[in-house]
Design a protein around this motif. Structure first.
Motif, PDB file in Angstrom:
ATOM      1  N   LYS A   1       0.828  -1.204   0.000  1.00 19.37           N
ATOM      2  CA  LYS A   1       0.000   0.000   0.000  1.00 19.37           C
ATOM      3  C   LYS A   1       0.865   1.258   0.000  1.00 19.37           C
ATOM      4  O   LYS A   1       0.572   2.235  -0.699  1.00 19.37           O
ATOM      5  N   GLU A   2       1.950   1.212   0.760  1.00 22.73           N
ATOM      6  CA  GLU A   2       2.865   2.350   0.798  1.00 22.73           C
ATOM      7  C   GLU A   2       3.520   2.579  -0.569  1.00 22.73           C
ATOM      8  O   GLU A   2       3.637   3.725  -1.034  1.00 22.73           O
ATOM      9  N   SER A   3       3.949   1.509  -1.216  1.00 23.21           N
ATOM     10  CA  SER A   3       4.649   1.660  -2.493  1.00 23.21           C
ATOM     11  C   SER A   3       3.706   2.103  -3.610  1.00 23.21           C
ATOM     12  O   SER A   3       4.098   2.877  -4.496  1.00 23.21           O
ATOM     13  N   ILE A   4       2.451   1.638  -3.591  1.00 23.20           N
ATOM     14  CA  ILE A   4       1.474   2.110  -4.580  1.00 23.20           C
ATOM     15  C   ILE A   4       1.165   3.586  -4.350  1.00 23.20           C
ATOM     16  O   ILE A   4       1.079   4.378  -5.295  1.00 23.20           O
ATOM     17  N   PHE A   5       1.025   3.961  -3.081  1.00 28.46           N
ATOM     18  CA  PHE A   5       0.785   5.375  -2.778  1.00 28.46           C
ATOM     19  C   PHE A   5       1.934   6.237  -3.285  1.00 28.46           C
ATOM     20  O   PHE A   5       1.723   7.355  -3.789  1.00 28.46           O
ATOM     21  N   LYS A   6       3.165   5.745  -3.172  1.00 31.55           N
ATOM     22  CA  LYS A   6       4.313   6.524  -3.644  1.00 31.55           C
ATOM     23  C   LYS A   6       4.262   6.728  -5.157  1.00 31.55           C
ATOM     24  O   LYS A   6       4.699   7.766  -5.664  1.00 31.55           O
ATOM     25  N   ILE A   7       3.761   5.746  -5.889  1.00 29.14           N
ATOM     26  CA  ILE A   7       3.638   5.909  -7.341  1.00 29.14           C
ATOM     27  C   ILE A   7       2.584   6.962  -7.662  1.00 29.14           C
ATOM     28  O   ILE A   7       2.811   7.873  -8.456  1.00 29.14           O
ATOM     29  N   LYS A   8       1.416   6.844  -7.041  1.00 29.33           N
ATOM     30  CA  LYS A   8       0.290   7.721  -7.379  1.00 29.33           C
ATOM     31  C   LYS A   8       0.400   9.083  -6.698  1.00 29.33           C
ATOM     32  O   LYS A   8       0.131  10.114  -7.312  1.00 29.33           O
ATOM     33  N   ASN A   9       0.733   9.073  -5.422  1.00 31.64           N
ATOM     34  CA  ASN A   9       0.993  10.308  -4.681  1.00 31.64           C
ATOM     35  C   ASN A   9      -0.153  11.315  -4.793  1.00 31.64           C
ATOM     36  O   ASN A   9       0.064  12.503  -5.019  1.00 31.64           O
ATOM     37  N   GLU A  10      -1.389  10.815  -4.656  1.00 32.76           N
ATOM     38  CA  GLU A  10      -2.558  11.683  -4.783  1.00 32.76           C
ATOM     39  C   GLU A  10      -3.245  11.858  -3.435  1.00 32.76           C
ATOM     40  O   GLU A  10      -3.458  10.896  -2.703  1.00 32.76           O
ATOM     41  N   LYS A  11      -3.566  13.089  -3.119  1.00 34.04           N
ATOM     42  CA  LYS A  11      -4.241  13.402  -1.873  1.00 34.04           C
ATOM     43  C   LYS A  11      -5.588  12.689  -1.813  1.00 34.04           C
ATOM     44  O   LYS A  11      -6.331  12.672  -2.785  1.00 34.04           O
ATOM     45  N   GLY A  12      -5.868  12.084  -0.665  1.00 33.18           N
ATOM     46  CA  GLY A  12      -7.156  11.437  -0.464  1.00 33.18           C
ATOM     47  C   GLY A  12      -7.126   9.929  -0.581  1.00 33.18           C
ATOM     48  O   GLY A  12      -8.114   9.259  -0.226  1.00 33.18           O
ATOM     49  N   ILE A  13      -6.021   9.346  -1.064  1.00 33.02           N
ATOM     50  CA  ILE A  13      -5.944   7.889  -1.167  1.00 33.02           C
ATOM     51  C   ILE A  13      -5.866   7.281   0.231  1.00 33.02           C
ATOM     52  O   ILE A  13      -5.024   7.664   1.049  1.00 33.02           O
ATOM     53  N   SER A  14      -6.751   6.322   0.500  1.00 34.71           N
ATOM     54  CA  SER A  14      -6.809   5.635   1.788  1.00 34.71           C
ATOM     55  C   SER A  14      -6.327   4.201   1.623  1.00 34.71           C
ATOM     56  O   SER A  14      -6.764   3.493   0.712  1.00 34.71           O
ATOM     57  N   PHE A  15      -5.441   3.758   2.512  1.00 34.60           N
ATOM     58  CA  PHE A  15      -4.948   2.387   2.434  1.00 34.60           C
ATOM     59  C   PHE A  15      -6.084   1.364   2.526  1.00 34.60           C
ATOM     60  O   PHE A  15      -6.166   0.457   1.701  1.00 34.60           O
ATOM     61  N   PRO A  16      -6.988   1.447   3.526  1.00 37.47           N
ATOM     62  CA  PRO A  16      -8.025   0.413   3.627  1.00 37.47           C
ATOM     63  C   PRO A  16      -9.157   0.573   2.633  1.00 37.47           C
ATOM     64  O   PRO A  16      -9.793  -0.411   2.253  1.00 37.47           O
ATOM     65  N   ASN A  17      -9.414   1.796   2.199  1.00 37.93           N
ATOM     66  CA  ASN A  17     -10.598   2.049   1.375  1.00 37.93           C
ATOM     67  C   ASN A  17     -10.337   2.080  -0.124  1.00 37.93           C
ATOM     68  O   ASN A  17     -11.281   1.966  -0.916  1.00 37.93           O
ATOM     69  N   HIS A  18      -9.071   2.210  -0.525  1.00 39.60           N
ATOM     70  CA  HIS A  18      -8.798   2.387  -1.952  1.00 39.60           C
ATOM     71  C   HIS A  18      -7.763   1.429  -2.528  1.00 39.60           C
ATOM     72  O   HIS A  18      -7.718   1.245  -3.743  1.00 39.60           O
ATOM     73  N   ILE A  19      -6.922   0.820  -1.695  1.00 43.66           N
ATOM     74  CA  ILE A  19      -5.888  -0.087  -2.195  1.00 43.66           C
ATOM     75  C   ILE A  19      -6.174  -1.497  -1.670  1.00 43.66           C
ATOM     76  O   ILE A  19      -6.227  -1.711  -0.461  1.00 43.66           O
ATOM     77  N   PHE A  20      -6.329  -2.447  -2.602  1.00 48.37           N
ATOM     78  CA  PHE A  20      -6.755  -3.799  -2.235  1.00 48.37           C
ATOM     79  C   PHE A  20      -5.759  -4.817  -2.785  1.00 48.37           C
ATOM     80  O   PHE A  20      -5.536  -4.890  -3.992  1.00 48.37           O
ATOM     81  N   GLU A  21      -5.168  -5.593  -1.858  1.00 45.78           N
ATOM     82  CA  GLU A  21      -4.238  -6.643  -2.273  1.00 45.78           C
ATOM     83  C   GLU A  21      -4.998  -7.933  -2.555  1.00 45.78           C
ATOM     84  O   GLU A  21      -5.951  -8.272  -1.844  1.00 45.78           O
ATOM     85  N   GLU A  22      -4.590  -8.643  -3.584  1.00 48.93           N
ATOM     86  CA  GLU A  22      -5.054 -10.016  -3.770  1.00 48.93           C
ATOM     87  C   GLU A  22      -4.301 -10.895  -2.777  1.00 48.93           C
ATOM     88  O   GLU A  22      -3.148 -10.618  -2.428  1.00 48.93           O
ATOM     89  N   ASP A  23      -4.943 -11.951  -2.293  1.00 56.96           N
ATOM     90  CA  ASP A  23      -4.252 -12.838  -1.372  1.00 56.96           C
ATOM     91  C   ASP A  23      -3.045 -13.467  -2.077  1.00 56.96           C
ATOM     92  O   ASP A  23      -3.053 -13.684  -3.298  1.00 56.96           O
ATOM     93  N   PHE A  24      -2.005 -13.755  -1.319  1.00 55.79           N
ATOM     94  CA  PHE A  24      -0.764 -14.265  -1.916  1.00 55.79           C
ATOM     95  C   PHE A  24      -0.048 -15.152  -0.908  1.00 55.79           C
ATOM     96  O   PHE A  24      -0.321 -15.121   0.294  1.00 55.79           O
TER      97      PHE A  24
END
Length: 216
Positions: free
Chosen positions: A153-176
């Motif tokens: 979630k941190e690394s995706i946020f660093k790519i997008k770097n957009e205000k308002g992105i929430s880790f639990p509400n906007h970034i979803f990992e597939e199980d692995f």
């Protein structure tokens, strides 16, 4: 100590890791800093953060860059100038955690996070991830997997770097599976859905995670 490890993530992407064993004065004496970086260094209250900052500059110098080639946009995202007469875009992402500093340099958009795996992450896991992904695992496995998810979630946020992105509400990992050292994730934000490929690995008691945009 010198460069600790280089990880080849793809043909055009390399991760560089510096294990910080030097004291502040040793690191400071070996890097050249522009005035804005000196000012920023002076505002850091933690010596650990100061040494992490300087170790990143050591990694830049290892790659024939310098602090003078690194700049930040209005949102705080780092960028680096292409070397020589190259017209190709160069992407960089930076991370630091206690004993390690790391940079990843690529021709593709990339985000990097490095974290020490600690038991306390399990206390906050439900705040940022789907905790069903931790079922039927030992405590050590849960710690490692939750640390990877935070890094995703941190690394995706660093790519997008957009205000308002929430880790639990906007970034979803597939199980692995942790042993696979790869995963996929989706960013759902502003009525748009974007896919990311993830690579990760462990180093001592640290975990590094790199995210890449899916190429359509």
């Amino acid at each position: 100590m010198p460069l600790h490890k280089v990880v080849y993530l793809s043909n055009n992407t390399k991760l560089y890791l510096w294990k910080i064993t030097e004291d502040f004065d040793t690191l400071f004496s070996q890097v050249k800093l522009k005035d804005s970086s000196l000012a920023r260094l002076e505002t850091m209250k933690s010596e650990s953060h100061q040494k992490g900052f300087l170790a990143v500059r050591m990694l830049l110098q290892h790659n024939d860059y310098s602090d003078f080639d690194l700049f930040y946009d209005e949102f705080g995202k780092p960028h680096i100038k292409p070397q020589g007469c190259s017209i190709k875009d160069v992407e960089i992402s930076i991370s630091h955690s206690a004993d390690f500093s790391a940079i990843v340099i690529s021709n593709s958009k990339v985000g990097l996070d490095i974290e020490r795996a600690k038991v306390k992450i399990l206390r906050i896991a439900k705040r940022f991830m789907d905790v069903s992904h931790l079922e039927n695992l030992s405590e050590e496995e849960k710690i490692n997997k939750a640390t990877v998810v935070w890094g995703i979630k941190e690394s995706i946020f660093k790519i997008k770097n957009e205000k308002g992105i929430s880790f639990p509400n906007h970034i979803f990992e597939e199980d692995f599976n942790f042993e696979d050292k790869k995963a996929t994730a989706t960013l759902k934000f502003n009525n748009k859905e974007e896919k990311f490929q993830i690579q990760f690995d462990s180093l001592e008691d640290y975990i590094f995670v790199c995210a890449f945009e899916n190429k359509q």
